[in-house]
Every structure is written in structure tokens, then in C-alpha cells.
Design a protein around this motif. Structure first.
Motif, short mmCIF file in Angstrom:
data_model
loop_
_atom_site.label_atom_id
_atom_site.label_comp_id
_atom_site.label_asym_id
_atom_site.label_seq_id
_atom_site.Cartn_x
_atom_site.Cartn_y
_atom_site.Cartn_z
N GLN A 161 -4.21 83.59 70.96
CA GLN A 161 -3.54 82.83 70.10
C GLN A 161 -4.71 83.67 68.94
O GLN A 161 -4.29 84.04 67.85
N ASN B 9 0.86 72.41 65.47
CA ASN B 9 -0.10 73.25 65.51
C ASN B 9 -0.08 74.67 65.00
O ASN B 9 0.93 74.80 64.50
N LYS B 10 -1.11 75.05 64.98
CA LYS B 10 -1.16 76.58 64.38
C LYS B 10 -0.33 77.87 65.04
O LYS B 10 -0.19 78.16 64.36
N THR B 11 -0.37 77.04 65.68
CA THR B 11 0.28 78.63 66.92
C THR B 11 1.81 77.92 67.03
O THR B 11 1.94 78.30 67.96
N ALA B 55 -6.44 69.28 74.49
CA ALA B 55 -5.76 70.26 73.16
C ALA B 55 -6.24 71.98 72.87
O ALA B 55 -7.65 71.77 72.98
N GLY B 56 -5.32 72.40 72.58
CA GLY B 56 -5.89 74.13 72.92
C GLY B 56 -5.72 74.56 73.42
O GLY B 56 -5.41 75.75 73.19
N TYR B 72 0.62 77.08 73.10
CA TYR B 72 -0.85 75.85 73.53
C TYR B 72 -0.69 74.90 72.38
O TYR B 72 0.59 73.95 72.06
N PRO B 74 -1.16 70.68 71.93
CA PRO B 74 -1.54 70.12 70.59
C PRO B 74 -2.11 69.39 71.33
O PRO B 74 -2.69 68.68 70.81
N LEU B 117 -3.79 67.96 63.49
CA LEU B 117 -2.25 69.01 63.41
C LEU B 117 -1.71 68.57 62.13
O LEU B 117 -2.28 67.60 61.10
N TYR B 123 2.11 72.64 57.58
CA TYR B 123 3.00 73.59 58.68
C TYR B 123 3.41 74.45 57.27
O TYR B 123 3.43 76.19 57.41
#
Lengths: 243, 131
Positions: A161, B9-11, B55-56, B72, B74, B117, B123
Motif C-alpha cells: 500500500q 477502499n483507497k487501495t 480492516a486494512g 487489503y 476494507p 470507506l 472513489y
């Protein structure tokens, strides 16, 4: 221009080399970029992260070599007469955002450097055996460095990440443990040393990566962390034979 | 599934939440944007059923063009089910990322963090900035 640490390590074992790269990736996640050059103390087979350990049986000439699983993808590499590099950089670094851009930054600058030595390498534009061959250097993917249709440089990445690790190998000479793979010497007769290549490559990498390289050594904290990662991960059967 | 009904998720993982008798069940996959960025997918590592995730936390890996990327979670919870057909059928990520391309179902044990989220519009804005 941003500052980037530069490490030029003595030849070491496979599990040590991979542990160092992991710790550099951990540091990249904390905001620090590092470029590292290294070599191998004995011929060593490294497997791509998803390769099966048992598949090494199909490559008879490297069966007596130590074997380590990489955290990065791609096929197996027999590391012997080569220069290996690793580059760990935070994910917010622009060049880490697109994986192909990072491959190209290293491979295109290398092609230009090799030209200075009289080695006329080109960028691979047509994939060939992209998944089917055990050895990375028998798989041609777009962006690899080819010489007379033989792959002489390939790279692979591990992306977290917050950080990206890219490492790659430049095949200087053929190894008896992988005699099917000619190196630059066998293909051109040019005896290129790792140190000469590093010194010629650095200015071009500096320009490509927009980085000022600052020579450094591993810190004592890093050395301690590397010992742990080597013991718990890259030196363990649990990791190396996990698939 | 309609992306407008998902959280992200940002990922680049998506999550669809639905209520059940035992609480919320999260279905999780990776976004169309991520699939397009990764291009030729060759391997995926899936979590074990029963694994507890925060989470993460990284729950698996995916390989494309020699790059292995972590996936990853969420949400926090226990893995109820994984889509084991994916390993031999990775093209489904391109064909139907929000449907047949689901990766795992998780029984949510802690809902804190779900509010952080991203909705589809936020997003999409992030993707536009990255792309």
C-alpha cells in the motif's frame, strides 16, 4: 530532484539479499527511497513468489544451488555472473504509481548505457513464453531488455500500500548452472564488469528517477531487522517451500 | 452488483454490505479501475476460510506482469467463503469485476471504519487523479 540512498553491497547469500530488499521496502513505506546494487556469493536460484518449489526439479543444472523464494513475481532466476539492482520507493512517489513506468525507467536507461559500451540491446515489444517457461530469462515480456533475441535483463516488483520494490538482474555472463542462457559476454565478446556498469548507469538513473543518489551503508537498526527477516522468512523452509 | 451500491477502499478493493441474521456480511472484490491498471493477471493468492481479518490488513496477493500486489480488507471480520474458482479463471476480473469476480465473503465483527470507506463518486475522483 529528491534524495535517494545508494547502497553497493558485497556479494551475499540469497536469503540475505532478499531480506535486505524487504527491509528497504519497509523503509520505503516510511518515506525513504533506496537504490541498491548487489551480487551473489554463490550461484543461487530464486523463485517467483507464486512459483511452486517442486518446479525446480525440472531445471536439472541448478538442483545443487541454494534456492530462495522472492517476494516479487515472475519466473525463476539463476543468479551467478550478474549485476542485481533493487529500488524501493514510497508509493506517493510519482514513478511508483505505474508499474510499467518503473520498469521502463530502469530498462530504457540501461539500454542507453549498454550502447556506450558497444552493446546494442533493445526493448522487447512482443511477449513470448510469458508464463509457460520456468526461467524468467526464457520468458519475454514487453519492456524486457533483449540482445540478439536473448533476454539479458528482466525486473519484477512487489507492491504494498505504501511502498514499491523493484528488483532486476543484468546477465553479464553465462552460468554453468543455467547454460541455456547466454550473457552479454557470450553474445558480444564484451567483458563488462558490474562496477563499470554501475558507474555508467548511475547518472542516467539519476536523470530518469529525478533523484540525487547519496552513498550510504545499512544502519545498525536495519542490519538487526535484516537478520530477523532472513531467519524468519527468506531463510526458512516455511517461506521457501510455501507453495 | 451496481458500483453505486458499493463502498471502496483507497487501495481499490470494493465491498458490498448486506444484513443477515448474524449481522453484516461483506462481499469483497477489486475494482474495475484496479483490474485495468494491473492488466494481465496471472496468479491470485486467496485467504483461508475462517481467518480473522482487521480492516486494512493484507488478505491476499495478486500477480500481474511480474508485479505482486497485496490486497487489503476494507472491513474487520471472519472469512466465511472464498471464490476458489478465480485461480483458474482470472479473466473473470475483467469480464465481471463487481459480480462473478468477487473474492471473499466476510462476517463483519467490527463496524468501526466502515464509515471511512469511499462512495463511488469519491472513489471515481481518486481514480481520475491517479490515472
Amino acid at each position: 530532484m529528491t534524495e535517494c540512498r545508494l547502497l553497493n553491497d558485497a556479494p551475499s547469500s540469497g536469503c540475505w539479499n532478499m531480506a535486505v530488499d524487504q527491509v528497504l521496502l519497509e523503509n520505503a513505506s516510511a518515506g525513504r527511497s533506496t537504490l541498491r546494487f548487489y551480487q551473489w556469493e554463490s550461484p543461487t536460484l530464486s523463485l517467483g513468489y507464486f512459483q511452486h518449489y517442486s518446479d525446480r526439479q525440472q531445471h536439472s543444472t541448478s538442483l545443487s544451488c541454494p534456492c530462495v523464494r522472492r517476494a516479487s513475481g515472475g519466473g525463476a532466476i539463476l543468479h551467478d555472473y550478474e549485476l542485481t539492482y533493487s529500488y524501493a520507493t514510497p508509493s506517493e512517489s510519482r514513478v511508483a504509481e505505474q508499474q510499467a513506468e518503473l520498469y521502463d525507467a530502469f530498462h530504457e536507461s540501461l539500454i542507453n548505457v549498454l550502447k556506450d559500451f558497444g552493446v546494442d540491446a533493445i526493448r522487447c515489444e512482443t511477449p513470448q513464453n510469458a508464463k509457460s517457461k520456468f526461467l524468467c530469462f526464457q520468458r519475454h515480456t514487453i519492456g524486457d531488455v533483449l540482445l540478439d533475441n536473448h533476454k539479458i535483463t528482466g525486473s519484477a516488483q512487489r507492491r504494498f500500500q505504501q511502498g514499491t520494490l523493484q528488483h532486476g538482474s543484468i546477465l553479464l555472463r553465462q552460468s554453468t548452472a543455467a547454460p541455456e542462457l547466454p550473457g552479454i559476454y557470450e553474445l558480444t565478446g564484451i567483458d563488462l564488469t558490474a562496477e563499470a556498469l554501475i558507474q555508467a548507469w548511475l547518472p542516467r538513473l539519476s536523470s530518469k528517477l529525478q533523484s540525487d543518489f547519496v552513498g550510504a551503508q545499512l544502519s545498525s537498526n536495519e542490519a538487526e531487522r535484516i537478520k530477523i527477516v532472513r531467519q524468519d522468512k527468506f531463510g526458512s523452509h516455511r517461506w521457501n517451500q510455501k507453495k | 452488483m451496481n458500483p453505486a451500491d458499493l463502498k471502496f477502499n483507497k487501495t481499490h478493493e470494493w465491498v458490498h454490505l448486506e444484513a443477515s441474521e448474524d449481522g453484516k456480511i461483506a462481499t469483497i472484490g477489486i475494482s474495475q479501475f484496479a483490474v485495468e491498471q494491473l492488466t494481465d493477471l496471472v496468479y491470485i493468492g486467496l485467504p483461508e476460510v475462517g481467518r480473522t481479518l482487521a480492516a486494512g490488513e493484507s488478505f491476499g496477493e495478486i500477480e500481474s506482469v511480474k508485479a505482486v500486489s497485496d490486497l487489503y480488507s476494507p472491513v474487520s471480520g471472519d472469512v466465511l467463503e472464498v471464490n476458489s474458482t478465480l485461480s483458474d479463471n482470472l479473466e473473470v476480473f475483467s469480464e465481471d469485476p463487481y459480480g462473478a469476480g468477487w473474492i471473499m465473503k466476510v462476517k463483519v465483527t467490527d463496524e468501526s471504519g466502515i464509515d471511512q470507506l469511499l462512495d463511488e463518486a469519491t472513489y471515481a475522483k481518486q481514480c481520475a487523479e491517479e490515472g
